[in-house]
Design an enzyme around this catalytic site. Structure first.
Site: not given
Length: 220
Positions: A47, A121
């Site tokens: 991840e 982000d």
């Protein structure tokens, strides 16, 4: 107090076997040797930008016969996932503290079975495109470390980033590409395994639709 607490977390990361970071001898030798680290030949799933590792942890709990690595540069975030994994005896979990741009230095070619990119982000400003974790440069890195049939999976609440990523993918040869702009009203829903991160809960409660895609790189 906050500073002292952060320093304590950093100290505990140094002592934690499930945290791989610069300064530890294993940091210099782990590339291509992750199966030795875990002590088995199970699949390895990463991840990216894992934060405190809630998705990494949840996947590890659901799939005990696979190995999971959460990557983030924030040591105090990784600490939370690391401590949870240790307390709950999740031996199939590790955390790697690096900037993702360094990823080729820590994984060998075709070493990974699957990569998840969850709620990164979005870096909406044009000048920050180089920092988007789904730009062409990063995708080329992921392609190098994924096995030929390895999956890349991407979840985001940000429509602009999702559309940007779809456009970037036109520069790649891929297969088995499926995507949705509304995961919770899609046949692909079961593929997120019922796991909702903190940010996912926040955005869905605000009415934002969750976007999801999966694909595999096509090897010539």
């Amino acid at each position: 107090m906050a500073k002292k607490n952060k320093l304590t977390k950093f100290s505990e990361n140094i002592a934690s076997k499930n945290v791989i970071e610069s300064g530890k001898p294993i940091f210099e030798t782990i590339q291509g040797n992750w199966k030795d680290f875990f002590g088995n030949n199970n699949q390895i799933v990463v991840e990216l930008a894992c934060g405190w590792g809630e998705y990494t942890i949840s996947l590890a709990e659901k799939f005990p016969n696979q190995n999971f690595i959460g990557i983030d540069i924030k040591g105090d975030r990784i600490w939370k996932g690391s401590q949870y994994a240790q307390k709950n005896r999740l031996d199939n979990v590790a955390f790697l503290r690096i900037h993702i741009i360094e990823i080729l230095d820590l994984f060998g070619e075709s070493e990974l079975d699957e990569i998840w990119l969850t709620f990164p982000d979005p870096r909406p400003k044009d000048r920050d495109e180089k920092h988007r974790l789904s730009n062409k440069s990063f995708l080329e890195k992921y392609q190098h470390i994924l096995k030929p049939d390895g999956w890349f999976r991407f979840k985001t609440d940000n429509t602009e980033l999702f559309e940007y990523t779809l456009q970037v993918l036109t520069d790649f040869k891929i297969k088995d590409h499926e995507f949705t702009f509304d995961l919770y009203n899609s046949p692909l829903l079961e593929e997120h395994h019922g796991i909702k991160t903190k940010y996912e809960r926040i955005w869905t409660e605000k009415g934002e639709k969750i976007k999801y895609m999966k694909f595999r790189f096509l090897i010539d």
